[in-house]
Write a protein that holds these residues in place. Structure first.
Motif, PDB file in Angstrom:
ATOM      1  N   ASP A   8      54.817  50.963  50.011  1.00 27.06           N
ATOM      2  CA  ASP A   8      53.747  51.930  49.976  1.00 27.06           C
ATOM      3  C   ASP A   8      52.677  51.486  49.336  1.00 27.06           C
ATOM      4  O   ASP A   8      51.520  51.871  50.046  1.00 27.06           O
ATOM      5  CB  ASP A   8      53.807  53.368  49.814  1.00 27.06           C
ATOM      6  CG  ASP A   8      55.090  53.696  50.961  1.00 27.06           C
ATOM      7  OD1 ASP A   8      55.279  52.670  51.700  1.00 27.06           O
ATOM      8  OD2 ASP A   8      55.785  54.914  50.570  1.00 27.06           O
ATOM      9  N   TRP A   9      53.153  51.472  48.089  1.00 27.95           N
ATOM     10  CA  TRP A   9      51.230  50.935  47.560  1.00 27.95           C
ATOM     11  C   TRP A   9      51.007  49.727  47.599  1.00 27.95           C
ATOM     12  O   TRP A   9      49.012  49.737  47.999  1.00 27.95           O
ATOM     13  CB  TRP A   9      51.920  51.140  45.510  1.00 27.95           C
ATOM     14  CG  TRP A   9      50.472  50.514  45.154  1.00 27.95           C
ATOM     15  CD1 TRP A   9      49.935  51.413  44.778  1.00 27.95           C
ATOM     16  CD2 TRP A   9      50.176  49.651  44.612  1.00 27.95           C
ATOM     17  NE1 TRP A   9      48.777  51.102  43.195  1.00 27.95           N
ATOM     18  CE2 TRP A   9      49.680  49.672  43.403  1.00 27.95           C
ATOM     19  CE3 TRP A   9      51.560  48.021  43.896  1.00 27.95           C
ATOM     20  CZ2 TRP A   9      49.409  48.576  42.218  1.00 27.95           C
ATOM     21  CZ3 TRP A   9      50.936  47.970  42.946  1.00 27.95           C
ATOM     22  CH2 TRP A   9      49.399  47.786  42.562  1.00 27.95           C
ATOM     23  N   VAL A  10      51.609  48.807  48.151  1.00 28.83           N
ATOM     24  CA  VAL A  10      50.653  47.836  48.121  1.00 28.83           C
ATOM     25  C   VAL A  10      50.492  47.846  49.892  1.00 28.83           C
ATOM     26  O   VAL A  10      49.209  47.268  50.526  1.00 28.83           O
ATOM     27  CB  VAL A  10      52.189  46.362  48.118  1.00 28.83           C
ATOM     28  CG1 VAL A  10      51.536  45.147  49.049  1.00 28.83           C
ATOM     29  CG2 VAL A  10      52.362  46.501  47.412  1.00 28.83           C
ATOM     30  N   TYR A  11      51.152  48.654  51.084  1.00 32.93           N
ATOM     31  CA  TYR A  11      50.181  48.816  52.037  1.00 32.93           C
ATOM     32  C   TYR A  11      48.993  49.439  52.152  1.00 32.93           C
ATOM     33  O   TYR A  11      48.558  49.109  52.769  1.00 32.93           O
ATOM     34  CB  TYR A  11      51.798  49.459  52.582  1.00 32.93           C
ATOM     35  CG  TYR A  11      50.975  50.105  54.255  1.00 32.93           C
ATOM     36  CD1 TYR A  11      50.709  49.501  55.234  1.00 32.93           C
ATOM     37  CD2 TYR A  11      51.024  51.298  54.185  1.00 32.93           C
ATOM     38  CE1 TYR A  11      50.123  49.217  56.447  1.00 32.93           C
ATOM     39  CE2 TYR A  11      49.876  51.458  55.944  1.00 32.93           C
ATOM     40  CZ  TYR A  11      50.071  50.614  56.760  1.00 32.93           C
ATOM     41  OH  TYR A  11      49.270  50.974  58.298  1.00 32.93           O
ATOM     42  N   GLY A  12      49.016  50.780  51.181  1.00 32.09           N
ATOM     43  CA  GLY A  12      47.975  51.315  50.942  1.00 32.09           C
ATOM     44  C   GLY A  12      46.601  50.393  50.431  1.00 32.09           C
ATOM     45  O   GLY A  12      45.803  50.361  50.443  1.00 32.09           O
ATOM     46  N   LEU A  13      47.155  48.490  49.742  1.00 28.12           N
ATOM     47  CA  LEU A  13      45.935  48.614  48.437  1.00 28.12           C
ATOM     48  C   LEU A  13      45.375  47.516  49.996  1.00 28.12           C
ATOM     49  O   LEU A  13      44.222  46.916  50.392  1.00 28.12           O
ATOM     50  CB  LEU A  13      46.383  47.503  47.231  1.00 28.12           C
ATOM     51  CG  LEU A  13      46.552  48.653  46.692  1.00 28.12           C
ATOM     52  CD1 LEU A  13      47.170  47.108  45.662  1.00 28.12           C
ATOM     53  CD2 LEU A  13      45.195  48.898  46.028  1.00 28.12           C
ATOM     54  N   TRP A  14      46.632  46.970  51.043  1.00 27.36           N
ATOM     55  CA  TRP A  14      46.192  45.980  52.422  1.00 27.36           C
ATOM     56  C   TRP A  14      45.602  46.286  53.355  1.00 27.36           C
ATOM     57  O   TRP A  14      44.490  46.141  53.887  1.00 27.36           O
ATOM     58  CB  TRP A  14      47.378  45.695  53.185  1.00 27.36           C
ATOM     59  CG  TRP A  14      47.124  45.057  54.026  1.00 27.36           C
ATOM     60  CD1 TRP A  14      46.600  43.578  54.349  1.00 27.36           C
ATOM     61  CD2 TRP A  14      47.025  45.739  55.132  1.00 27.36           C
ATOM     62  NE1 TRP A  14      46.334  43.511  56.209  1.00 27.36           N
ATOM     63  CE2 TRP A  14      46.500  44.553  56.219  1.00 27.36           C
ATOM     64  CE3 TRP A  14      47.373  46.913  55.365  1.00 27.36           C
ATOM     65  CZ2 TRP A  14      46.481  44.955  57.495  1.00 27.36           C
ATOM     66  CZ3 TRP A  14      47.611  47.159  57.180  1.00 27.36           C
ATOM     67  CH2 TRP A  14      46.999  46.249  58.043  1.00 27.36           C
ATOM     68  N   LYS A  15      45.319  47.889  53.083  1.00 31.37           N
ATOM     69  CA  LYS A  15      44.374  49.080  53.995  1.00 31.37           C
ATOM     70  C   LYS A  15      43.249  49.327  53.538  1.00 31.37           C
ATOM     71  O   LYS A  15      42.290  49.046  54.667  1.00 31.37           O
ATOM     72  CB  LYS A  15      45.035  50.261  53.947  1.00 31.37           C
ATOM     73  CG  LYS A  15      46.335  50.359  55.181  1.00 31.37           C
ATOM     74  CD  LYS A  15      46.590  51.909  55.306  1.00 31.37           C
ATOM     75  CE  LYS A  15      45.893  52.199  56.334  1.00 31.37           C
ATOM     76  NZ  LYS A  15      46.741  54.089  57.059  1.00 31.37           N
TER      77      LYS A  15
END
Length: 669
Positions: A554-561
């Motif tokens: 979820d952390w990586v996904y947030g940075l991608w967004k």
């Protein structure tokens, strides 16, 4: 003029024919050497029944026996030979000298010395490159001036009796067992010497007369013999006696240039003479009184020792296990390999066993031995069958499961030993001062992906690993990644249904659907691999407990967004990396972590993505779904179920999970 030209062509043709005949030298002496017409000198003779006897009980003598015709050796010539020999020392307590198979530019050695020089060289020409001699020695006396390793060895000699390479006499009965042989036992032994002219490699193999040629040579040496041998040369044998005396025999011999020699039929070989009766009569009066005095004491001690030995090394061996052959290890061998499972050999331990480093006796191969406790026999037969099947997996990015042993309440699994341990130690600062660079990490990720593709799609059955994570990836001596720990793995036929009845794995790596469907699939392995990729790039665990629960995906996904996905990389990675590669792996980690199994790629496609053979799909469109990846994007029920999965502890890369006790060993599927 025309006549002279014709005569020249005829002469050239005849010369060519003779040359080919010599180049294709091939012979076999299987029924004795009476008709061999060997060139012999010194004290060598052909006995009445056809034995080639190089030496007898005469001291301070040398002998030679050579095939009479020369052999042509070019820069691509190969040859193979096999022969049976026996060495019988005059005294049981004093070894004589050895003998040698020889390729030489001459059949005569008038200036050679006796004794340890084996009738080949002397003090002035030993090590002289002008000798042009190749030999394989069978030495029964340690001579320190030649650097001998012991008094019972085989050596490859180049222009010298200082062996270029040597090994104790014996042969590899299998990969893990080395069988010692005594050269001066008087028992016939067979030798195979092979030279590959294209690979420039020599091999020498020794074996008992009643066994087939061992698959593993005793000695191998990379050496271009065309730089050593003259053209032509002669092949034969050399031996000598000094003050110490032995009789050296050759019972049969087969040789061929550029091909395999004919096999010797050992049943047709001439027989060795019987040992003299007076030797036995001198021994018996000494031995028998000693035996009679010690018999009672030895018998009592032997019975006590046998009972203790049987108790210490007793194993569980049932009839159905006999079919597994070499996959079953002896407990005694594993006990010796691990020095009695001493604590200093312990590599790691967890909730379901301990792992020890071992050095197999005889073969000296390093292994990792995992001791697993079990209290139930239910399902054991099926479990062992799968262990043996998985033991047939062979891939450069998989840790080989070599076999098993059962003893009392323990199951022991034997793996290849990986000298650099498990990957997680390098990711989570457990090895101070050692940080894997990006090139190493990317190679490890691609290697594990290749191994998983082999398990899922390329092997004869589908293998679902069920526990992919950094602590189960081991590093070899060159830091190549190898996926290990097949304690939870399952085999299925391609296209078959593969339902299981227990949820197993490690929290943070398990796909959300596992708790719902109770099925481990290749798609759930892909989910675990996605978590693994993020773990390797970020050096953070999939779930970290603190003031607030941290979920890596979820952390990586947030940075991608936010358009900052590259910021997820490990801060210790430095600047030596390719941005497009790091971004590729992070995005692919999110793609494989999709909460919907049908949206995850298979491992063959993952390998193609990593090799940049095909581009990633339209990533923004794929990730726009509210059930994209991780936990927060999935349903509450998924998250609730996932939180109920079983946590586990590791054993330095050779792990087994707590759940396996309830699943595998109790017969669960």
């Amino acid at each position: 003029m025309l006549v002279k030209l014709i005569m020249a062509l005829v002469l050239l043709s005849v010369t060519t024919m003779v040359q080919v005949s010599i180049a294709d030298t091939s012979f076999i002496f299987n029924n004795g050497f009476q008709s061999a017409n060997l060139t012999m000198n010194g004290i060598s003779v052909i006995t009445s029944n056809g034995l080639l006897q190089l030496t007898n009980e005469t001291g301070f003598q040398k002998s030679h026996a050579f095939y009479p015709n020369p052999v042509v050796f070019t820069n691509t010539t190969s040859f193979s030979t096999t022969f049976v020999f026996a060495i019988r020392p005059q005294s049981q307590t004093l070894n004589g000298h050895g003998m040698a198979f020889v390729i030489s530019p001459t059949k005569s050695f008038p200036n050679a010395l006796i004794g340890q020089y084996l009738g080949l060289f002397n003090m002035s020409n030993n090590r002289d490159p002008k000798n042009h001699v190749f030999a394989v020695e069978f030495d029964t006396l340690q001579n320190f001036e030649f650097g001998d390793i012991n008094g019972n060895h085989v050596g490859i000699d180049i222009n010298s009796l200082n062996s270029t390479k040597s090994a104790p006499a014996g042969y590899y009965a299998n990969r893990f067992h080395f069988q010692n042989l005594s050269l001066n036992s008087g028992v016939p032994m067979q030798v195979w010497v092979d030279y590959d002219g294209s690979k420039k490699q020599i091999s020498a193999t020794l074996g008992s007369i009643n066994v087939n040629k061992p698959e593993t040579p005793l000695l191998t040496l990379s050496q271009d013999l065309s730089e050593i041998l003259t053209n032509p040369s002669y092949v034969g044998f050399s031996s000598s006696n000094g003050e110490r005396i032995a009789s050296h025999y050759v019972l049969g011999w087969s040789f061929k240039v550029n091909g395999e020699p004919q096999k010797l039929d050992t049943s047709k070989l001439p027989k060795l003479p019987r040992l003299r009766g007076n030797e036995q009569s001198r021994i018996l009066p000494i031995v028998l009184p000693l035996l009679s005095l010690c018999a009672i004491a030895l018998a009592g001690l032997s019975i006590v020792h046998y009972i203790n030995w049987k108790k210490k090394f007793s194993e569980i061996v049932e009839v159905w296990e006999q079919e597994y052959g070499p996959h079953r290890f002896k407990y005694k061998d594993l006990y010796i390999a691990t020095k009695g499972f001493k604590e200093k050999e312990l590599l790691g331990s967890g909730g379901f066993g301990s792992v020890y480093k071992g050095l197999m006796p005889g073969s000296k191969i390093e292994v990792a031995v995992k001791k697993v406790s079990h209290g139930s026999r239910q399902g054991m037969r099926e479990f062992i069958a799968e262990i043996v099947s998985i033991g047939r997996l062979r891939h450069r990015n998989l840790v080989s499961l070599l076999g098993y042993c059962r003893r009392k309440g323990e199951l022991l699994l034997v793996y290849d030993f990986m000298p650099n341990g498990s990957l997680d130690k390098y990711l989570f600062n457990q090895k101070p001062g050692v940080t894997l660079n990006w090139m190493q990490r990317f190679r490890i990720i691609k290697g594990v992906a290749s191994g998983l593709c082999y398990l899922h799609q390329d092997w004869e059955q589908v293998v679902v690993h069920r526990d992919i994570k950094a602590s189960n990836v081991l590093l070899d001596s060159e830091f190549n990644g190898r996926l290990g720990d097949f304690g939870l793995a399952r085999l299925y036929d391609h296209g078959s249904d593969h339902a299981t009845t227990h949820v197993v794995g490690t929290m943070g790596y398990m796909a959300p659907e596992n708790t719902r469907t109770r099925r481990a699939t290749t798609k759930s392995d892909v989910f675990s691999f996605g978590a693994f990729m993020l773990e390797v790039v970020c050096s953070r665990r999939p779930i970290e407990q603190g003031r607030e629960e941290f979920i890596l995906v979820d952390w990586v996904y947030g940075l991608w967004k936010k358009g900052e996905i590259i910021e997820a990389k490990d801060e210790n990675l430095g600047t030596e990396y390719k941005t497009e590669e790091v971004e590729l792996v992070l995005k692919l980690g999110l793609l494989c972590s999709n909460s919907k199994a049908e949206h995850r790629p298979n491992m063959r496609l993952v390998v193609q993505y990593l090799n940049m053979e095909v581009p990633l799909p339209d990533f923004p469109a794929l990730m726009s779904s509210p059930s994209c990846c991780g936990f927060k994007c999935g349903s509450n029920q998924d998250l609730e179920n996932f939180g109920m999965s079983f946590p586990s502890s590791g054993t330095d890369g050779y792990h087994s999970r707590t759940s396996i006790a309830e699943s595998v060993l109790s017969g669960g599927r």
